[in-house]
Design a protein around this motif. Structure first.
Motif, mmCIF file in Angstrom:
data_model
loop_
_atom_site.group_PDB
_atom_site.id
_atom_site.type_symbol
_atom_site.label_atom_id
_atom_site.label_comp_id
_atom_site.label_asym_id
_atom_site.label_seq_id
_atom_site.Cartn_x
_atom_site.Cartn_y
_atom_site.Cartn_z
ATOM 1 N N ASN A 96 0.848 -1.253 0.108
ATOM 2 C CA ASN A 96 0.156 -0.028 -0.059
ATOM 3 C C ASN A 96 0.776 1.312 -0.121
ATOM 4 O OD1 ASN A 96 1.019 -0.253 2.565
ATOM 5 N ND2 ASN A 96 -0.862 0.635 3.470
ATOM 6 N N PHE A 104 -0.388 2.593 -4.677
ATOM 7 C CA PHE A 104 0.306 1.179 -4.122
ATOM 8 C C PHE A 104 1.042 0.576 -5.423
ATOM 9 C CE2 PHE A 104 -3.836 1.022 -6.644
ATOM 10 C CZ PHE A 104 -3.526 0.042 -7.612
ATOM 11 N N LYS A 112 -7.917 -0.940 -1.019
ATOM 12 C CA LYS A 112 -7.103 -1.722 -1.899
ATOM 13 C C LYS A 112 -7.723 -2.190 -3.082
ATOM 14 C CE LYS A 112 -5.304 -3.399 2.785
ATOM 15 N NZ LYS A 112 -5.066 -4.193 3.555
#
Length: 587
Positions: free
Chosen positions: A465, A501, A562
Motif C-alpha cells: 500500500n 499502491f 485496496k
C-alpha cells in the motif's frame, strides 16, 4: 622534452613549481598553458581526471592577475565543496611566491557572513560552488561585474548535478568580454550546449579521445549473485593487503551501510556523502588523505573532491545510473603517472552496462574470478612476511632482547616462524575456513534485473500500500524493500509503482519473511500493508492483470482503498503470528 620553462610562465610560478616537485608538464598543461597565456581566447579543454587540469588553468590565471587592483579578476566554478577547497589550496600553493595574491573559497555549509568578510578584504580569485555563488550574488555580497576570466571546472559534472540555470544566472553578472575557460573530463551534449551559449568561438584541446579512460588504469569485473556484493567486496579488499581505495555506491543510504559494515568487520573505512555536515566531510577527507582511513566509501557527487594521487583501487560496489559517470570514478586512480585498478562488482543483469562502458572508455574489461579463501590467506601470509623482511627493526627492542631470547630459547626456528605468523594469519585462516566460496552465476541462471524469469513460477507477486503519493518511484521503493528485508538488490524484482499502491516480485521461499517483516513496519507514520496477489488463470505475462486493475484508479475495482482480487497473506499463517509474537517480545 617540454619543460615548464618553455611554456612562458613567470619566475615566481616556476619557483613554486620547483618547490612543489613538478618535473615536467602533463599533456593538457603543455597544450593549454601557452594558448591561455598568449591569446585572448575562450577555451574548451577535454582531459581525464588526474591529468593536471587545475594547473593547466591555474598557472595562466595567476599570471594574468593585476595585483595593483583589489577587484576580483578571476572566478573558478566547481561542482562540490571538496573540489572547491582542493582548487583553492592548489591556487594558493601555485602563488606562494607572489606577494599579495588573495584567493577565497565560497561554498555552502560554511558561514556566509565570514565568506563575505573575506571577499570585502579583497579577493583577486574566487573559487566557488554554483549554489553559494548565486546566493551571494542575489544578496549583493559579491561583485563579479569586472572579472576578466571565468573558469568552469568539471563542467560535465556541474551540469549532471543540475547547475545549468545557476551557471547561466552567474554568467549574466559577468562582463560580456570576459574569457571563459571550460575544463571537462567528458563532452556530453550539455557541455557542448554551454560552450555554444556562453563562449565565443572557443579553441578546443583534447587530451586522448573524448570520454576515453586513461591507459594507466586497468578495468576488471567480477560476476556475483545479487546477495554476494558485500562478501565479494570483502574478498577483493582482503586479497589486496596494501589497498588504498575509493569504493563507490549509488545511494547515500548504501554508502553509509557499506561503510558501517566494513567498520564492524574491522576494516579502516569511512563514508562520504551529502548527508554529512561540512565539518564531518572535511574530517573524513583529512583522514583519508593522511591514510588514517584505508577505504573511502562515497557517492558520486561527494567524490568529486577526491584528489589523491596514491589511490590504488577504485571499487564499483554498484555501477552508476549514468554510465558516463564511470569515467569520473575510474579517474580517481592511476593519477600522476601511477597505475591503478578499477574493479566492478556486477550481477548478470548488469553485464550489458559493462559493454556500454567499454564503448565509452575505449578499453576492454577483463572478467576475473572472486578470490578463494586459500588465495586470500596465502596473499596475506606472504604480504606479512614481506613487511617483516623489509621493516627496519626498532632500537628500543634491544633493551629487551636478552629476555626475549631467553623466553623463546626452547623454540626451533621453524616453531618460532609458525607461532609468530599464526598470531596474524589465523584470523584470516579461521574466517575463510568457515565461509563458502562465492560462486559465479552460471549462464543458465537469470537475473531479476534482466529479461529472464518471464516464468514467475518460483516467485510470488505482492501488493503493497505504498506508491507515488508516498514520494516513491520504483527505484526508491526497491531500495526501501531491500533494506527493510535485508535482501540483496536482485532479490526484489518487477517493481511497478502506482499512485497509492505498488507491486513487486520475490522468490516464494522468502514469502514468510516478506509478510512477517513488512506488515510490522511503518513508513512516515503510515502502517505498511503487504499481501500476495491472486494468480490469474489467463492473461499471464508479467502482471498483465495487475496493470488492468491499476487503470481503474481509486474508484472501481477497490475495496477499502485496496485493489480487488487480493487475499491477505497473514490469514491462517501460524509462522507469521509466532514471528510477530517473538518480535513484540524482543522489542
Amino acid at each position: 622534452m617540454t619543460n615548464f620553462e618553455n611554456l612562458g610562465l613567470s619566475q615566481d610560478l616556476l619557483k613554486a613549481i620547483q618547490q612543489m616537485g613538478f618535473e615536467s608538464p602533463s599533456e593538457v598543461q603543455q597544450q593549454a598553458i601557452p594558448v591561455l597565456l598568449q591569446e585572448e581566447t575562450d577555451l574548451v579543454a577535454l582531459a581525464q581526471t588526474g591529468t593536471g587540469k587545475t594547473a593547466a588553468f591555474g598557472f595562466p590565471l595567476i599570471q594574468q592577475i593585476d595585483l595593483g587592483k583589489k577587484k576580483t579578476q578571476g572566478l573558478i566554478l566547481s561542482p562540490t565543496r571538496e573540489l572547491c577547497l582542493q582548487i583553492t589550496n592548489e591556487i594558493e600553493k601555485y602563488s606562494q611566491f607572489i606577494g599579495g595574491m588573495k584567493t577565497v573559497a565560497i561554498y555552502g555549509g560554511a558561514s556566509i557572513s565570514d565568506q563575505e568578510r573575506q571577499i570585502n578584504r579583497g579577493a583577486h580569485i574566487i573559487v566557488a560552488t554554483p549554489g553559494r555563488m548565486k546566493d551571494m550574488i542575489s544578496r549583493r555580497m559579491i561583485d563579479i561585474t569586472e572579472i576578466d576570466v571565468c573558469v568552469l571546472d568539471e563542467a560535465d559534472e556541474m551540469l549532471n548535478m543540475g547547475f545549468y540555470e545557476d551557471i547561466q544566472d552567474i554568467l549574466k553578472n559577468t562582463p560580456k568580454d570576459r574569457k571563459t575557460w571550460l575544463f571537462s573530463a567528458t563532452m556530453p551534449k550539455e557541455v557542448a550546449q554551454i560552450a555554444k551559449d556562453f563562449m565565443k568561438t572557443p579553441q578546443e584541446i583534447t587530451v586522448g579521445r573524448k570520454n576515453v579512460s586513461t591507459k594507466n588504469v586497468s578495468h576488471e569485473y567480477f560476476l556475483v549473485g545479487g546477495r554476494d556484493r558485500y562478501p565479494a567486496l570483502k574478498r577483493l579488499v582482503d586479497v589486496n593487503p596494501d589497498i588504498y581505495a575509493a569504493v563507490f555506491c549509488r545511494t547515500k543510504r548504501d554508502t553509509q551501510k557499506v561503510a558501517e559494515k566494513l567498520i564492524e568487520d574491522g576494516y579502516s573505512a569511512a563514508a562520504l556523502h551529502g548527508d554529512l555536515s561540512q565539518q564531518q566531510r572535511d574530517l573524513v577527507m583529512k583522514s583519508f588523505r593522511n591514510k588514517q582511513v584505508q577505504m573511502l566509501v562515497a557517492t558520486d557527487v561527494a567524490a568529486r573532491g577526491i584528489d589523491v594521487d596514491d589511490i590504488t583501487h577504485v571499487i564499483n560496489y554498484q555501477l552508476p545510473d549514468e554510465i558516463e559517470t564511470y569515467t569520473h570514478r575510474s579517474g580517481r586512480t592511476g593519477r600522476a603517472g601511477k597505475t591503478g585498478k578499477s574493479l566492478v562488482i556486477v550481477t548478470k543483469g548488469e553485464l550489458r552496462k559493462i559493454k556500454q562502458i567499454e564503448k565509452i572508455i575505449g578499453q576492454k574489461f577483463v572478467e576475473d574470478e572472486i578470490p578463494t579463501g586459500d588465495e586470500i590467506c596465502k596473499k596475506q601470509l606472504f604480504y606479512l612476511a614481506g613487511k617483516i623482511a623489509t621493516n627496519e627493526a626498532s632500537k628500543d627492542i634491544d633493551t629487551f632482547l636478552p629476555q626475549l631470547e631467553e623466553q623463546l630459547a626452547e623454540l626451533s626456528k621453524e616453531d618460532l616462524i609458525k607461532k609468530f605468523f599464526s598470531v596474524e594469519f589465523d584470523r584470516f585462516n579461521s574466517y575463510y575456513k568457515k565461509q563458502n566460496e562465492l560462486r559465479t552465476p552460471s549462464a543458465s541462471e537469470k537475473d531479476f534485473q534482466g529479461k529472464g524469469r518471464a516464468d514467475f513460477g518460483n516467485e510470488n507477486r505482492f501488493f503493497i500500500n505504498l506508491g507515488r503519493k508516498d514520494g516513491l518511484d520504483w527505484m526508491q521503493l526497491k531500495d526501501f524493500l531491500k533494506e527493510a528485508l535485508d535482501f540483496g538488490r536482485d532479490d526484489v524484482g518487477k517493481v511497478d509503482v502506482m499512485d497509492t499502491f505498488s507491486f513487486f516480485n520475490v522468490d516464494k521461499s522468502k514469502t514468510d519473511t516478506v509478510l512477517e517483516i513488512l506488515n510490522n513496519l511503518e513508513l512516515n507514520g503510515r502502517k505498511v500493508s503487504v499481501e500476495i496477489t491472486e494468480k490469474k488463470s489467463k492473461g499471464g505475462g508479467r502482471g498483465r492483470g495487475d496493470r488492468n486493475r491499476s487503470r481503474s484508479g481509486s474508484g472501481g475495482g477497490h475495496r477499502k482503498g485496496k485493489p480487488s482480487g487480493f487475499k491477505s497473506g497473514q490469514k491462517n499463517n501460524s509462522k507469521s503470528k509466532s514471528f510477530a509474537r517473538r518480535r513484540a517480545k524482543n522489542s
